[in-house]
Structure formats: structure tokens, C-alpha cells
Design an enzyme around this catalytic site. Structure first.
Site, PDB file in Angstrom:
ATOM      1  N   SER A 223     -10.286   5.651  -4.565  1.00 10.12           N
ATOM      2  CA  SER A 223     -11.237   6.753  -4.741  1.00 10.12           C
ATOM      3  C   SER A 223     -10.790   7.760  -5.797  1.00 10.12           C
ATOM      4  O   SER A 223     -11.595   8.206  -6.616  1.00 10.12           O
ATOM      5  CB  SER A 223     -11.443   7.447  -3.394  1.00 10.12           C
ATOM      6  OG  SER A 223     -10.205   7.853  -2.849  1.00 10.12           O
TER       7      SER A 223
ATOM      8  N   GLU B   4       7.319  -6.717   1.066  1.00 11.15           N
ATOM      9  CA  GLU B   4       6.113  -6.568   1.895  1.00 11.15           C
ATOM     10  C   GLU B   4       5.160  -7.753   1.691  1.00 11.15           C
ATOM     11  O   GLU B   4       4.628  -8.305   2.641  1.00 11.15           O
ATOM     12  CB  GLU B   4       5.372  -5.271   1.535  1.00 11.15           C
ATOM     13  CG  GLU B   4       5.984  -3.996   2.085  1.00 11.15           C
ATOM     14  CD  GLU B   4       5.708  -3.807   3.586  1.00 11.15           C
ATOM     15  OE1 GLU B   4       5.090  -4.687   4.205  1.00 11.15           O
ATOM     16  OE2 GLU B   4       6.119  -2.759   4.119  1.00 11.15           O
TER      17      GLU B   4
ATOM     18  N   LYS C 147      -2.251  -1.437  -3.777  1.00 11.06           N
ATOM     19  CA  LYS C 147      -3.096  -0.239  -3.707  1.00 11.06           C
ATOM     20  C   LYS C 147      -2.254   1.013  -3.789  1.00 11.06           C
ATOM     21  O   LYS C 147      -1.247   1.071  -3.095  1.00 11.06           O
ATOM     22  CB  LYS C 147      -3.839  -0.285  -2.372  1.00 11.06           C
ATOM     23  CG  LYS C 147      -4.737   0.884  -2.111  1.00 11.06           C
ATOM     24  CD  LYS C 147      -5.359   0.719  -0.751  1.00 11.06           C
ATOM     25  CE  LYS C 147      -6.223   1.926  -0.438  1.00 11.06           C
ATOM     26  NZ  LYS C 147      -6.690   1.927   0.924  1.00 11.06           N
TER      27      LYS C 147
ATOM     28  N   ARG D 153     -10.810   9.991   1.844  1.00 12.29           N
ATOM     29  CA  ARG D 153     -10.695  10.661   3.139  1.00 12.29           C
ATOM     30  C   ARG D 153     -11.813  11.666   3.323  1.00 12.29           C
ATOM     31  O   ARG D 153     -12.271  11.890   4.453  1.00 12.29           O
ATOM     32  CB  ARG D 153      -9.304  11.283   3.279  1.00 12.29           C
ATOM     33  CG  ARG D 153      -8.223  10.192   3.340  1.00 12.29           C
ATOM     34  CD  ARG D 153      -6.813  10.731   3.479  1.00 12.29           C
ATOM     35  NE  ARG D 153      -5.837   9.647   3.318  1.00 12.29           N
ATOM     36  CZ  ARG D 153      -4.543   9.844   3.077  1.00 12.29           C
ATOM     37  NH1 ARG D 153      -4.060  11.076   2.979  1.00 12.29           N
ATOM     38  NH2 ARG D 153      -3.732   8.806   2.969  1.00 12.29           N
TER      39      ARG D 153
ATOM     40  N   LYS E  24       0.857  -1.190   0.000  1.00 18.10           N
ATOM     41  CA  LYS E  24       0.000   0.000   0.000  1.00 18.10           C
ATOM     42  C   LYS E  24       0.890   1.236   0.000  1.00 18.10           C
ATOM     43  O   LYS E  24       1.722   1.414   0.886  1.00 18.10           O
ATOM     44  CB  LYS E  24      -0.891  -0.020   1.231  1.00 18.10           C
ATOM     45  CG  LYS E  24      -1.723   1.236   1.372  1.00 18.10           C
ATOM     46  CD  LYS E  24      -2.800   1.038   2.403  1.00 18.10           C
ATOM     47  CE  LYS E  24      -3.580   2.321   2.598  1.00 18.10           C
ATOM     48  NZ  LYS E  24      -4.664   2.126   3.568  1.00 18.10           N
TER      49      LYS E  24
ATOM     50  N   TYR F  28     -15.299   1.116  -6.538  1.00 17.67           N
ATOM     51  CA  TYR F  28     -16.570   1.821  -6.344  1.00 17.67           C
ATOM     52  C   TYR F  28     -17.478   1.607  -7.558  1.00 17.67           C
ATOM     53  O   TYR F  28     -18.653   1.909  -7.510  1.00 17.67           O
ATOM     54  CB  TYR F  28     -16.310   3.319  -6.131  1.00 17.67           C
ATOM     55  CG  TYR F  28     -15.465   3.595  -4.896  1.00 17.67           C
ATOM     56  CD1 TYR F  28     -16.065   3.754  -3.645  1.00 17.67           C
ATOM     57  CD2 TYR F  28     -14.076   3.672  -4.971  1.00 17.67           C
ATOM     58  CE1 TYR F  28     -15.295   3.990  -2.515  1.00 17.67           C
ATOM     59  CE2 TYR F  28     -13.297   3.902  -3.842  1.00 17.67           C
ATOM     60  CZ  TYR F  28     -13.914   4.064  -2.620  1.00 17.67           C
ATOM     61  OH  TYR F  28     -13.153   4.273  -1.495  1.00 17.67           O
TER      62      TYR F  28
ATOM     63  N   LYS G  38       1.219  10.122   5.352  1.00 19.57           N
ATOM     64  CA  LYS G  38       1.356   8.760   5.880  1.00 19.57           C
ATOM     65  C   LYS G  38       2.646   8.091   5.399  1.00 19.57           C
ATOM     66  O   LYS G  38       2.730   6.870   5.331  1.00 19.57           O
ATOM     67  CB  LYS G  38       0.110   7.950   5.503  1.00 19.57           C
ATOM     68  CG  LYS G  38      -1.195   8.565   6.023  1.00 19.57           C
ATOM     69  CD  LYS G  38      -2.378   7.597   5.901  1.00 19.57           C
ATOM     70  CE  LYS G  38      -3.664   8.217   6.478  1.00 19.57           C
ATOM     71  NZ  LYS G  38      -4.822   7.291   6.418  1.00 19.57           N
TER      72      LYS G  38
HETATM   73  C1  PBG Z   1      -6.628   3.549   5.338  1.00 18.69           C
HETATM   74  C2  PBG Z   1      -7.385   3.381   4.085  1.00 18.69           C
HETATM   75  C3  PBG Z   1      -7.151   4.122   2.910  1.00 18.69           C
HETATM   76  C4  PBG Z   1      -8.112   3.728   1.980  1.00 18.69           C
HETATM   77  C5  PBG Z   1      -8.875   2.720   2.568  1.00 18.69           C
HETATM   78  N1  PBG Z   1      -8.407   2.506   3.886  1.00 18.69           N
HETATM   79  C6  PBG Z   1      -6.085   5.082   2.549  1.00 18.69           C
HETATM   80  C7  PBG Z   1      -5.651   6.150   3.438  1.00 18.69           C
HETATM   81  O1  PBG Z   1      -6.462   6.947   3.945  1.00 18.69           O
HETATM   82  O2  PBG Z   1      -4.453   6.246   3.620  1.00 18.69           O
HETATM   83  C8  PBG Z   1      -8.233   4.335   0.616  1.00 18.69           C
HETATM   84  C9  PBG Z   1      -9.375   3.934  -0.205  1.00 18.69           C
HETATM   85  C10 PBG Z   1      -9.623   4.816  -1.369  1.00 18.69           C
HETATM   86  O3  PBG Z   1      -8.928   5.804  -1.629  1.00 18.69           O
HETATM   87  O4  PBG Z   1     -10.587   4.495  -2.070  1.00 18.69           O
HETATM   88  N2  PBG Z   1      -6.777   2.602   6.312  1.00 18.69           N
END
Ligand code: PBG
Length: 344
Positions: free
Chosen positions: A295, A254, A269, A225, A215, A334, A238
Site C-alpha cells: 500500500s 524463511e 513483501k 492498515r 515479510k 493495487y 510487529k
Molecule cells: C497482515 C497484512 C499486511 C498486509 C497485508 N496483510 C501487513 C501488516 O499489516 O502488517 C499489507 C498490505 C499492504 O500494505 O498493502 N496480515
């Protein structure tokens, strides 16, 4: 020289001639829909889709997310209704992402351990009322921390081992509520092993782990978010726990560690900008490999479609097909409900 060798010599130039233009024309097979389908190397089906559903503890029914056109924050009742529709279209599984009332958030992410919190309630409702669809839940603290990070902190530092302890406890709560697959999405070191031990210790030996193994610290998570309400509060980024987009070998490292720690399946991801990683992971490990069309990827396509710059359905299906071609066994997206309608 033997007879056979002479024959090979004389045949070779002939073969070379036949395997080139004008004898060979790759366009022949592309002439008709039926012949294109006949030679298609990759199939995309509803079985490849995992629907990423956003739920909220503060909406009555449905509430649109402006940066994710077409996506709503759902109440539990609305989720149950839409999950039935998803199941009936043949979508094998859904993954839940919670928008939590800011008043329930704190620095210790206590709400993550509430057995009657939004996610445990939603999982119970799905298991009771929508049999036949797999329920995946994130094991992560970011929906619950007041600072929006995926771990507990001291000062500016995310505490790895303290976070892993909370994640392991939360995995047990999620398994108790009926989750089929837990998906650690935090990128702490050692969390997959800790979650596996915790689940086994609590006799949830059959609950699967889909790890967010590779990730990346990505800008493409922005609309998510917004959707779960962490953008405003999030301080900094992050990058001390999510991966550097510059790295590829590290992704294999990983993934290898997560598999050794007991992950049943792994995820890369974001998706589209990281399909090279998917391909490497699939070639190297040959395990169920998923990718998350996050997203920001969804938002880009939808925004362009709303402007008339791209054809939504076509680009959606093309992007999903690309995940499959790269080696994905399934895609978190989505688009799942819309894509399923077109595919079934
Ligand atoms: C974090 C989390 C993230 C997404 C799902 N769980 C990323 C983040 O905020 O760092 C992202 C999903 C998306 O962008 O559709 N636990």
C-alpha cells in the site's frame, strides 16, 4: 607451440578492439521502438498481475480509501462486478483483504473462524459468479483482532503456537468456501506446515499455499492498515514476528523453511525496496516467486502523480517491470486493473 595456439594469440587483440567503442555502440539497438522491443530482456504482461482487492462488510457499494487514491473498499456485489472486469482483461488472480466491522473484532479473533464471515461469503460469490479468475485469501488474524496484531496475545506477547492453531482452522474454512490459494501472511513459525496438514486432513489437497515467506516489519503498510481499519487500534509494532529490514540471509532461511513445509509459491513483501531479496530468493530456490507492491508503495506513486511530480502510468509500469527484472513471477498490486488496461 602449436599452430592453433598461435592463432588464438593473434586473434585475441583483434576481438578486444571490436568489442569496444567506436566499433561497438550500445546505442545502435536503442534507436527505434521496434529494435528496443526486439532486444528487450524482460516482458511485463497482464499474466503477471494479482489484483489486491479491499472488501468491506459495512459499505453498500464502494467507499474510497483516502490514503490509497483510486482504491475503494468494495461490497461483495461491487467486488463481483470488478472481478469480472479484471478477469475479462486477463488478470489471472485476485487477493482479498477484508475491512471488518470493529464490533465483530475481539482478542481471540473469533470472526476469523466464522464460516459465514465476509471473506467466506466473498469467496463463494466469486466462485459462483466469476469463474476463470483465481481467488487468493490471506490466512491472517489481524483483520479480526481487536488489537490489530496477527496473532493472539497474552500481555504484550504474540503467542506463536496458539495462533498457528487458529490459522490452520481458518485455512480449512477458507478452502471450504472455495479459495484456490491460501496465503499465510502472519509470519508465525511453523504455520505453513500446519496449514498444509490441516488442508490435507480435510481433503483439500489441491488448495495451494502462497506463503508470505519473507515479510518485513515495514512502515510501508500504513495505508493498508487504514484501508482495513486496523491502524487506530494497533498497539506497538510487529517486529517480534515480521522480519528486520536489515536482514537478507534470514529471508532465505524463511523461504527455505516455508518450502520444506509445503509452500507451493513464496512471496517477498514489501516489493520495490526489497527487490534484492527477490533476486536472491529466485536465484537460490528457482520456485514461483512473487512480491507484494504494498500500500505505501502505491500511495507514494499516486501522491506524487496527483501533485504532478511523477507521470502515473509511466512510473507504475516502470515499477512493475522492475519486479519482473528482479525475478518475480508475478506481482500483487493495487495497480492491477489500471496496469491491465494499459497492457492489454
Ligand atoms: C497482515 C497484512 C499486511 C498486509 C497485508 N496483510 C501487513 C501488516 O499489516 O502488517 C499489507 C498490505 C499492504 O500494505 O498493502 N496480515
Amino acid at each position: 607451440m602449436s599452430q592453433a595456439a598461435i592463432q588464438v594469440k593473434t586473434f585475441k587483440p583483434m576481438e578486444l578492439i571490436v568489442s569496444a567503442y567506436p566499433q561497438l555502440r550500445l546505442r545502435r539497438k536503442r534507436q527505434a521502438d521496434w529494435s528496443r522491443r526486439l532486444v528487450a530482456e524482460t516482458q511485463l504482461s497482464v499474466n503477471d498481475l494479482i489484483w489486491t482487492a479491499v472488501i468491506s462488510d459495512s459499505v453498500d457499494d464502494r467507499e474510497p480509501v483516502p490514503s490509497l487514491p483510486g482504491v475503494n473498499r468494495l461490497s461483495i456485489n461491487a467486488l463481483v462486478e470488478e472481478a469480472k472486469a479484471a478477469r475479462d482483461m486477463g488478470i489471472p488472480a485476485l487477493a482479498l483483504f477484508p475491512h471488518i466491522d470493529p464490533k465483530a473484532k475481539d482478542e481471540a479473533a473469533k470472526e476469523a473462524l466464522n464460516p459465514d464471515g465476509l471473506v467466506p461469503q466473498a469467496v463463494r460469490a466469486l466462485k459462483d459468479q466469476v469463474p476463470g479468475i483465481g481467488v487468493i485469501v490471506d490466512v491472517a488474524l489481524d483483520p479480526y483482532t481487536s488489537h490489530g496484531h496477527d496473532g493472539v496475545m497474552t500481555g504484550e506477547t504474540i503467542l506463536n503456537d496458539e495462533t498457528v492453531e487458529i490459522l490452520a482452522k481458518s485455512a480449512i474454512i477458507l478452502a471450504k468456501s472455495g479459495a484456490d490459494i491460501v496465503a499465510p501472511s502472519d509470519m508465525m513459525d511453523g504455520r505453513v506446515g500446519a496449514v498444509r496438514d490441516a488442508l490435507d486432513g480435510a481433503n483439500f489437497k489441491d488448495v495451494m499455499i502462497m506463503s508470505y515467506a519473507a515479510k518485513y516489519a515495514s512502515g510501508f503498510y500504513g495505508p493498508y492498515r487504514d484501508a482495513i481499519g486496523t491502524s487506530a487500534a494497533l498497539k506497538g509494532d510487529k517486529r517480534t514476528y515480521q522480519m528486520d529490514p536489515a536482514n537478507s540471509d534470514e529471508a532465505l532461511h524463511e523461504v527455505e523453511l516455508d518450502l520444506l513445509e509445503g509452500a507451493d509459491m513464496v512471496m517477498v513483501k514489501p516489493g520495490l525496496p526489497y527487490l534484492d531479496i527477490v533476486r536472491r530468493v529466485k536465484d537460490e530456490f528457482r520456485v514461483p516467486t512473487f512480491a507484494f507492491q504494498v500500500s505505501g508503495e502505491y500511495a507514494m506513486i499516486m501522491a506524487a502523480a496527483q501533485n504532478g511530480w511523477l507521470e502515473e502510468e509511466r512510473v507504475m509500469l516502470e515499477s512493475l517491470m522492475s519486479f519482473k527484472r528482479a525475478g518475480c513471477d508475478g506481482i500483487l498490486t493495487y495497480f492491477a486493473p489500471t496496469a491491465a488496461k494499459l497492457l492489454s
